[in-house]
Design a protein around this motif. Sequence first.
Motif, PDB file in Angstrom:
ATOM      1  N   ILE A   1       9.605 -13.944   8.971  1.00 14.09           N
ATOM      2  CA  ILE A   1       8.320 -13.286   8.743  1.00 14.09           C
ATOM      3  C   ILE A   1       8.573 -11.802   8.514  1.00 14.09           C
ATOM      4  O   ILE A   1       9.164 -11.116   9.346  1.00 14.09           O
ATOM      5  N   ALA A   2       8.141 -11.310   7.369  1.00 11.45           N
ATOM      6  CA  ALA A   2       8.340  -9.906   7.032  1.00 11.45           C
ATOM      7  C   ALA A   2       7.202  -9.421   6.153  1.00 11.45           C
ATOM      8  O   ALA A   2       6.545 -10.211   5.471  1.00 11.45           O
ATOM      9  N   GLN A   3       6.971  -8.138   6.190  1.00  8.89           N
ATOM     10  CA  GLN A   3       5.953  -7.515   5.347  1.00  8.89           C
ATOM     11  C   GLN A   3       6.524  -6.241   4.738  1.00  8.89           C
ATOM     12  O   GLN A   3       7.462  -5.651   5.276  1.00  8.89           O
ATOM     13  N   GLU A   4       5.926  -5.813   3.642  1.00 11.76           N
ATOM     14  CA  GLU A   4       6.320  -4.552   3.048  1.00 11.76           C
ATOM     15  C   GLU A   4       5.510  -3.422   3.667  1.00 11.76           C
ATOM     16  O   GLU A   4       4.285  -3.521   3.806  1.00 11.76           O
ATOM     17  N   ALA A   5       6.197  -2.371   4.041  1.00 14.53           N
ATOM     18  CA  ALA A   5       5.535  -1.161   4.542  1.00 14.53           C
ATOM     19  C   ALA A   5       5.741  -0.052   3.529  1.00 14.53           C
ATOM     20  O   ALA A   5       6.802   0.051   2.905  1.00 14.53           O
ATOM     21  N   ASN A   6       4.739   0.770   3.352  1.00 13.72           N
ATOM     22  CA  ASN A   6       4.845   1.933   2.475  1.00 13.72           C
ATOM     23  C   ASN A   6       4.965   3.179   3.334  1.00 13.72           C
ATOM     24  O   ASN A   6       4.052   3.502   4.103  1.00 13.72           O
ATOM     25  N   PHE A   7       6.097   3.868   3.209  1.00 14.12           N
ATOM     26  CA  PHE A   7       6.306   5.115   3.941  1.00 14.12           C
ATOM     27  C   PHE A   7       6.066   6.269   2.973  1.00 14.12           C
ATOM     28  O   PHE A   7       6.885   6.555   2.100  1.00 14.12           O
TER      29      PHE A   7
ATOM     30  N   MET B   1      -4.677   2.568   2.647  1.00 10.77           N
ATOM     31  CA  MET B   1      -3.744   1.435   2.685  1.00 10.77           C
ATOM     32  C   MET B   1      -3.722   0.795   4.078  1.00 10.77           C
ATOM     33  O   MET B   1      -3.690  -0.434   4.216  1.00 10.77           O
ATOM     34  N   HIS B   2      -3.748   1.631   5.115  1.00  4.64           N
ATOM     35  CA  HIS B   2      -3.753   1.121   6.485  1.00  4.64           C
ATOM     36  C   HIS B   2      -5.010   0.290   6.751  1.00  4.64           C
ATOM     37  O   HIS B   2      -4.939  -0.803   7.334  1.00  4.64           O
ATOM     38  N   GLU B   3      -6.153   0.804   6.324  1.00  5.25           N
ATOM     39  CA  GLU B   3      -7.414   0.100   6.564  1.00  5.25           C
ATOM     40  C   GLU B   3      -7.510  -1.186   5.754  1.00  5.25           C
ATOM     41  O   GLU B   3      -8.269  -2.085   6.112  1.00  5.25           O
ATOM     42  N   ALA B   4      -6.731  -1.281   4.681  1.00  4.26           N
ATOM     43  CA  ALA B   4      -6.703  -2.511   3.885  1.00  4.26           C
ATOM     44  C   ALA B   4      -5.857  -3.595   4.548  1.00  4.26           C
ATOM     45  O   ALA B   4      -5.798  -4.725   4.064  1.00  4.26           O
TER      46      ALA B   4
ATOM     47  N   GLN C   1       1.690   0.860   7.074  1.00  3.86           N
ATOM     48  CA  GLN C   1       1.775   2.192   6.499  1.00  3.86           C
ATOM     49  C   GLN C   1       2.626   3.098   7.388  1.00  3.86           C
ATOM     50  O   GLN C   1       2.417   3.160   8.597  1.00  3.86           O
ATOM     51  N   GLY C   2       3.582   3.770   6.766  1.00  3.74           N
ATOM     52  CA  GLY C   2       4.414   4.708   7.488  1.00  3.74           C
ATOM     53  C   GLY C   2       4.320   6.098   6.889  1.00  3.74           C
ATOM     54  O   GLY C   2       3.698   6.316   5.844  1.00  3.74           O
ATOM     55  N   ILE C   3       4.959   7.063   7.564  1.00  4.83           N
ATOM     56  CA  ILE C   3       4.930   8.461   7.139  1.00  4.83           C
ATOM     57  C   ILE C   3       6.344   9.023   7.231  1.00  4.83           C
ATOM     58  O   ILE C   3       7.040   8.816   8.226  1.00  4.83           O
ATOM     59  N   LEU C   4       6.738   9.757   6.208  1.00  8.40           N
ATOM     60  CA  LEU C   4       7.984  10.519   6.233  1.00  8.40           C
ATOM     61  C   LEU C   4       7.627  12.004   6.229  1.00  8.40           C
ATOM     62  O   LEU C   4       6.776  12.435   5.447  1.00  8.40           O
ATOM     63  N   PRO C   5       8.250  12.811   7.080  1.00  7.38           N
ATOM     64  CA  PRO C   5       7.869  14.225   7.200  1.00  7.38           C
ATOM     65  C   PRO C   5       8.339  15.046   6.012  1.00  7.38           C
ATOM     66  O   PRO C   5       9.318  14.700   5.351  1.00  7.38           O
ATOM     67  N   PRO C   6       7.651  16.156   5.740  1.00  8.48           N
ATOM     68  CA  PRO C   6       8.132  17.067   4.691  1.00  8.48           C
ATOM     69  C   PRO C   6       9.409  17.767   5.124  1.00  8.48           C
ATOM     70  O   PRO C   6       9.738  17.795   6.322  1.00  8.48           O
ATOM     71  N   GLN C   7      10.114  18.322   4.168  1.00  8.50           N
ATOM     72  CA  GLN C   7      11.355  19.026   4.489  1.00  8.50           C
ATOM     73  C   GLN C   7      11.108  20.516   4.645  1.00  8.50           C
ATOM     74  O   GLN C   7      10.067  21.039   4.252  1.00  8.50           O
ATOM     75  N   GLN C   8      12.087  21.179   5.247  1.00 10.78           N
ATOM     76  CA  GLN C   8      11.978  22.622   5.450  1.00 10.78           C
ATOM     77  C   GLN C   8      12.019  23.356   4.119  1.00 10.78           C
ATOM     78  O   GLN C   8      12.940  23.200   3.336  1.00 10.78           O
ATOM     79  N   ARG C   9      10.993  24.157   3.888  1.00  2.44           N
ATOM     80  CA  ARG C   9      10.980  25.052   2.746  1.00  2.44           C
ATOM     81  C   ARG C   9      10.395  26.387   3.181  1.00  2.44           C
ATOM     82  O   ARG C   9       9.375  26.383   3.850  1.00  2.44           O
ATOM     83  N   PRO C  10      11.031  27.515   2.828  1.00  3.50           N
ATOM     84  CA  PRO C  10      12.211  27.606   1.986  1.00  3.50           C
ATOM     85  C   PRO C  10      13.454  27.025   2.663  1.00  3.50           C
ATOM     86  O   PRO C  10      13.572  27.063   3.893  1.00  3.50           O
TER      87      PRO C  10
END
Length: 446
Positions: free
Chosen positions: A4-10, A54-57, A61-70
């Motif tokens: 049993i597996a599902q696709e997650a969108n990060f 997407m989560h409510e559907a 649903q996953g989240i990836l953090p932004p990178q350090q800028r500058p």
Amino acid sequence: MSTIAQEANFDGLIGPTHNYGGLSDGNLASANNAGLVASPRAAALQGLEKMKTMHEAGLRQGILPPQQRPHLPTLRRAGFTGTDQDVFEAAWQHAPRLMKNCLSASSMWAANAATVSPSPDSVNGRLQLTPANLSTMLHRSIEHPQTQRALETAFPFADVHQALSEQSVFADEGAANHVRLCESRGAQGVELFVYGRDGYAAHRPGYPARQTRQASEAIARSHGLDPVRTVYALQSDAAIDAGAFHNDVVCVGAMQTLFYHELAFADTAKMQSDIRAAAKGLFEPIFTEVPLAEVSIADAIKAYLFNSMLVQMPGENRLTLIAPLETEENIATKNYCDKLVAGNGPIGHVHYVDVRQSMRNGGGPACLRLRVTLTDAEWAQVNEGNRFSPGLYETLKEWITKHYREELAPEDLKDPAIMMESFEALDALTRIMGLGSDFYPFQRGD
């Protein structure tokens, strides 16, 4: 054998320095909108709303953090010394073009973060991820060390490989040139790697072909994929020259279905034949080709018809296309989508979402997410702060509203305050997402 597996969108959380730098050669939207005033707050909130939808559907649903800028480590390696502010100001004075690259919020496009092979496909039965070296573009080539750290934090149970050598032969753009087809998520699938050039051949004229066959083959080997179930297909020069800098601008797939433009591949018949052979005994592939006569390659790229998410909604037999508003507003692509839904093919629904801030830089709904197929046991082991939840949504919404500027003009990027604001925001984010107090280079004193 199937589990049993599902696709997650990060999805990549859009960072505080979101701006229109026009840094991406071959990306028409990026070039055409260079220098516009950006809205970092609106951009981040738009991305967050897409995740919520997407989560409510009922999707994972996953989240990836932004990178350090500058990205100060790049500037220090380029010879700038002193305090952070010294480096910031000197880089703007002596190397403004380099500084613009080091301020790009391009890690928001998580489809380029890595190539992913789920555990059913790998020989050792573990999730495999390889960060993309993104070596073709300077502003993106600095991402992969932090991407690796982010993936190791999010997926502590997985095999996270190092990026390939940062060399033209192994130019790798991640999942934007990769599609997995399958009968069910937890079963053995077929992995399609699309490349734009042979890494050893002379560079083609015109826009750069960013993905090499050598990079795709190296990733397939390191992921332990079955060669019989692995396919390599050449992207067409026509698509690249029209502005399809990644294959996901002209092609998207899910489950048994590959949805693509007539001009997407150099040899469509061979691509189909190879996929059928790889899928033999597993499933019957479904090819949905959009004819040039109905949607021009220019309209497909301008409206980002294919840079949409193709997903299996819970309880639905047919797939759903999550497309940008620009697809709805373009007459040719809207008419085609209406025809698609009215027919009896594999795609039965089209849902339009607002990601205009991302679209102006050349990234649609598909660019913003990294697809990761996970078993139930694997999903439970994902770092809690990387799993979308209503509570995390509210916290991130407050965080964005507090820390992000409403507007960011090109001249604003020269103010050292933007650096301090960005670092303060990211420091707070590491606590919100449970990333650790040494997640970013500035936290480690790098």
